[in-house]
Design a protein around this motif. Sequence first.
Motif, PDB file in Angstrom:
ATOM      1  N   ASN A 461       1.023  -1.165   0.430  1.00 21.95           N
ATOM      2  CA  ASN A 461      -0.274   0.170   0.135  1.00 21.95           C
ATOM      3  C   ASN A 461       1.190   1.664  -0.046  1.00 21.95           C
ATOM      4  N   LEU A 462       1.446   1.334   0.533  1.00 22.10           N
ATOM      5  CA  LEU A 462       2.851   2.338   1.070  1.00 22.10           C
ATOM      6  C   LEU A 462       3.161   2.543  -0.920  1.00 22.10           C
ATOM      7  N   LEU A 463       3.993   1.756  -1.289  1.00 23.81           N
ATOM      8  CA  LEU A 463       4.686   1.730  -2.439  1.00 23.81           C
ATOM      9  C   LEU A 463       3.478   2.377  -4.007  1.00 23.81           C
ATOM     10  N   VAL A 464       2.757   1.598  -4.104  1.00 27.11           N
ATOM     11  CA  VAL A 464       1.843   2.134  -4.483  1.00 27.11           C
ATOM     12  C   VAL A 464       1.098   3.687  -4.485  1.00 27.11           C
ATOM     13  N   GLU A 502      16.652   4.129  -3.771  1.00 27.36           N
ATOM     14  CA  GLU A 502      15.652   5.420  -3.342  1.00 27.36           C
ATOM     15  C   GLU A 502      14.298   4.517  -2.808  1.00 27.36           C
ATOM     16  N   ILE A 503      13.588   3.289  -3.964  1.00 23.33           N
ATOM     17  CA  ILE A 503      12.861   2.951  -3.306  1.00 23.33           C
ATOM     18  C   ILE A 503      13.010   2.013  -1.416  1.00 23.33           C
ATOM     19  N   LYS A 504      13.713   1.613  -1.850  1.00 21.25           N
ATOM     20  CA  LYS A 504      14.387   1.330  -0.455  1.00 21.25           C
ATOM     21  C   LYS A 504      14.477   2.426   0.993  1.00 21.25           C
ATOM     22  N   GLN A 505      14.623   2.867   1.027  1.00 23.37           N
ATOM     23  CA  GLN A 505      15.339   4.622   1.821  1.00 23.37           C
ATOM     24  C   GLN A 505      13.665   4.816   2.129  1.00 23.37           C
ATOM     25  N   TYR A 506      12.702   4.673   1.326  1.00 28.03           N
ATOM     26  CA  TYR A 506      11.342   5.695   0.913  1.00 28.03           C
ATOM     27  C   TYR A 506      10.481   5.007   1.939  1.00 28.03           C
ATOM     28  N   VAL A 507      10.471   3.654   1.584  1.00 26.34           N
ATOM     29  CA  VAL A 507      10.375   2.251   2.870  1.00 26.34           C
ATOM     30  C   VAL A 507      10.741   2.545   3.744  1.00 26.34           C
ATOM     31  N   LYS A 508      11.664   2.489   4.241  1.00 27.58           N
ATOM     32  CA  LYS A 508      12.578   2.668   5.760  1.00 27.58           C
ATOM     33  C   LYS A 508      12.661   4.636   6.505  1.00 27.58           C
ATOM     34  N   SER A 509      11.547   5.226   5.603  1.00 27.97           N
ATOM     35  CA  SER A 509      11.845   6.426   6.608  1.00 27.97           C
ATOM     36  C   SER A 509       9.949   6.494   6.394  1.00 27.97           C
ATOM     37  N   ASN A 510       9.480   5.782   6.051  1.00 30.13           N
ATOM     38  CA  ASN A 510       7.512   5.479   6.758  1.00 30.13           C
ATOM     39  C   ASN A 510       7.074   4.148   7.539  1.00 30.13           C
ATOM     40  N   LEU A 511       8.670   2.854   7.310  1.00 26.59           N
ATOM     41  CA  LEU A 511       8.028   2.194   8.400  1.00 26.59           C
ATOM     42  C   LEU A 511       9.226   1.996   9.014  1.00 26.59           C
ATOM     43  N   ALA A 512       8.973   1.017   9.799  1.00 28.81           N
ATOM     44  CA  ALA A 512       9.716   0.376  10.701  1.00 28.81           C
ATOM     45  C   ALA A 512      10.336  -0.778   9.779  1.00 28.81           C
ATOM     46  N   ARG A 513      12.121  -0.809   9.682  1.00 29.70           N
ATOM     47  CA  ARG A 513      13.574  -1.667   9.438  1.00 29.70           C
ATOM     48  C   ARG A 513      13.340  -2.399   8.588  1.00 29.70           C
ATOM     49  N   TYR A 514      12.460  -3.466   9.513  1.00 33.85           N
ATOM     50  CA  TYR A 514      12.882  -4.610   9.276  1.00 33.85           C
ATOM     51  C   TYR A 514      11.530  -5.054   8.006  1.00 33.85           C
ATOM     52  N   LYS A 515      10.848  -3.253   7.796  1.00 34.41           N
ATOM     53  CA  LYS A 515       9.559  -3.824   6.375  1.00 34.41           C
ATOM     54  C   LYS A 515      10.419  -3.259   5.821  1.00 34.41           C
ATOM     55  N   VAL A 516      11.551  -3.260   5.569  1.00 33.78           N
ATOM     56  CA  VAL A 516      12.109  -2.643   4.276  1.00 33.78           C
ATOM     57  C   VAL A 516      12.106  -3.785   3.251  1.00 33.78           C
ATOM     58  N   PRO A 517      12.386  -3.973   2.110  1.00 29.27           N
ATOM     59  CA  PRO A 517      12.312  -5.024   1.397  1.00 29.27           C
ATOM     60  C   PRO A 517      13.846  -5.531   0.680  1.00 29.27           C
ATOM     61  N   ARG A 518      14.436  -6.919   1.295  1.00 27.59           N
ATOM     62  CA  ARG A 518      16.173  -6.265   0.655  1.00 27.59           C
ATOM     63  C   ARG A 518      16.605  -6.135  -0.560  1.00 27.59           C
ATOM     64  N   ASP A 519      15.334  -6.525  -1.478  1.00 24.26           N
ATOM     65  CA  ASP A 519      15.400  -6.766  -2.651  1.00 24.26           C
ATOM     66  C   ASP A 519      14.052  -5.826  -3.830  1.00 24.26           C
ATOM     67  N   VAL A 520      14.556  -4.999  -4.710  1.00 21.20           N
ATOM     68  CA  VAL A 520      13.727  -4.795  -5.665  1.00 21.20           C
ATOM     69  C   VAL A 520      14.236  -5.245  -6.813  1.00 21.20           C
ATOM     70  N   VAL A 521      12.792  -6.171  -7.336  1.00 19.19           N
ATOM     71  CA  VAL A 521      12.796  -5.950  -8.719  1.00 19.19           C
ATOM     72  C   VAL A 521      11.926  -5.232  -9.240  1.00 19.19           C
ATOM     73  N   PHE A 522      11.911  -5.241 -11.169  1.00 26.28           N
ATOM     74  CA  PHE A 522      11.402  -4.387 -11.066  1.00 26.28           C
ATOM     75  C   PHE A 522      10.270  -5.129 -12.303  1.00 26.28           C
ATOM     76  N   VAL A 523       9.290  -5.248 -12.685  1.00 29.64           N
ATOM     77  CA  VAL A 523       8.674  -6.190 -13.666  1.00 29.64           C
ATOM     78  C   VAL A 523       7.540  -5.436 -14.782  1.00 29.64           C
ATOM     79  N   ASP A 524       7.174  -6.129 -15.770  1.00 30.81           N
ATOM     80  CA  ASP A 524       6.592  -5.358 -16.276  1.00 30.81           C
ATOM     81  C   ASP A 524       4.802  -5.162 -16.011  1.00 30.81           C
ATOM     82  N   GLU A 525       4.913  -6.381 -15.379  1.00 26.96           N
ATOM     83  CA  GLU A 525       3.555  -6.571 -14.877  1.00 26.96           C
ATOM     84  C   GLU A 525       3.241  -7.618 -13.969  1.00 26.96           C
TER      85      GLU A 525
END
Length: 546
Positions: A461-464, A502-525
């Motif tokens: 919900n935060l990411l979208v 930058e996306i990881k930092q965004y999550v870290k700035s809004n949620l607890a550290r343990y909720k930050v994804p270790r990997d971010v994978v970009f996909v078409d759908e």
Amino acid sequence: MASLSTKLRHIGEVAKAAVVLKQRGIVDLSKLGVSLEAAKNSKVYGPQATMAIQGGRKYADLPAVADERGELSYGELDKQSTALARAMKELGLSEGSAVGILARDHRGLLLSMCAAGKAGIRLVLMNTGFAKPQFAEVCKREQVKAILHDSEFLGLLDALPPDMPRILTWVDDGDEVPEGAASIDALIASRSTDPLPPPKKPAGFVILTSGTTGLPKGAPRDKVTPLATAQVVDRIPFPRKGTVVIVSPIFHSTGLATWLISAALGNKTVTMRRFNAEATLKAVADHKADMLVAVPTMLHRMVELDEKTRAKYDTSSLKAIVLAGSALTPELATRAQDTFGDVLYNLYGSTECAIATVANPSELRRAPGTVGRSPITCEVVLFDENDRRITGSNKRGRIFIRSGAPFEGYTDGRHKQIIDGFMSSGDMGHFDEDGLLFVDGRDDDMVVSGGENVFPQEVENLLVERDDISDAAVVGVDDVEFGKRLRAFVVPEANSAKDPEEIKQYVKSNLARYKVPRDVVFVDELPRNATGKLLRRVLVEMEIDT
């Protein structure tokens, strides 16, 4: 054993449900004989055939369905489904035998469902997203004796016995039809439309679960209580003799329920075999639709259209957009109402539990993303992992539902957990201070990372909410150090920076550290099924370079 006070409360709810049915026009006391006849027919034919019979009598000249081939009136739907029922019986299908229907949304699907009820044949609604092994296994488990199908699914039929009767419900232009194949058009044209003798008892129908965790289970509906209708109309304003556009698949619970209720009120149902965001807006505008029924993914694609495209179509006739099938994000709830007006209704339930709650437009404005409150004859409570009742606001627990339309158990003999008359939905959630329910995610989606519990939906919900992200999913994958780690799959908007850090930092700035994804994978759908549910298993098993 339920207490006396509980029994009295339930009796009171039934009385209130009857009032709701009257107020919404489902029951007309000035024509009590017609209403009683419909109730009697439902016990004999089931809901689909009853709809055709009653519609043929009450709304014979009104349009029942509009598809790519034009309109079919209620009178035509009734007569043609009777002719098809005769043909099905002539193929050797006896009362109580099962027939599978593998079809997209169009008149052929509706005619087939109505015909099966008139012939006393058990109906198995197949998922149009089936792969061949799934299709074959479900047909075997449900003891399917014949298959009605669109021509595009001919390739799946190799998995069935060659002597199994097959009937084509729709033929796409350019498709080669096997020699001697029967079509419902030909079968209807050559049969009498005189009423058939009623079956000895209703054969019922089977709705399949979404199958996001394996082979879809069969949820039978041998009878449908009027209370199920009251649950839907209690908090959702259905039109009468108006128009409803249904793009949510009718083979699944929401599409089927809204079609049946829409038909009971004499509405025209506009169907589309394949969803297209702009074509849906055009259908709403062309038919001056009062209601749109969709899944959140479809709504997302409609609001993602550029403003110039949306402005081509007048959707001001819409009084309700009904959503169900998958999670509605707070961001999408707000954007949708900013785009179409305060007409959004978010329905929460399941194939097994039917309706649990409905959020109306004002609730979604006040608390975007909520699934609202329970309608009449329904109740939602929370239990902890030790089956103890949880009370109070903002306390997470397992969601359990009491419904006036109880689940009868899966066709494979399994059942959901039941505590004190409440059945597990399989979800986790909490109530806010106003008593509004929020679904935090599936209980089996929870990821334990480094000893901390994470529900992916909160991160999603935060990411979208970001302007550069169109869609997102978060799953847990194996990790040597933490047991599991979070991996985010992101569908970026065009021309976005696609910067994982930058996306990881965004999550870290809004949620607890343990909720930050270790990997971010970009996909078409993201992989989703026909009802919009995310197929997390596919993402967990996806091989990527890290």
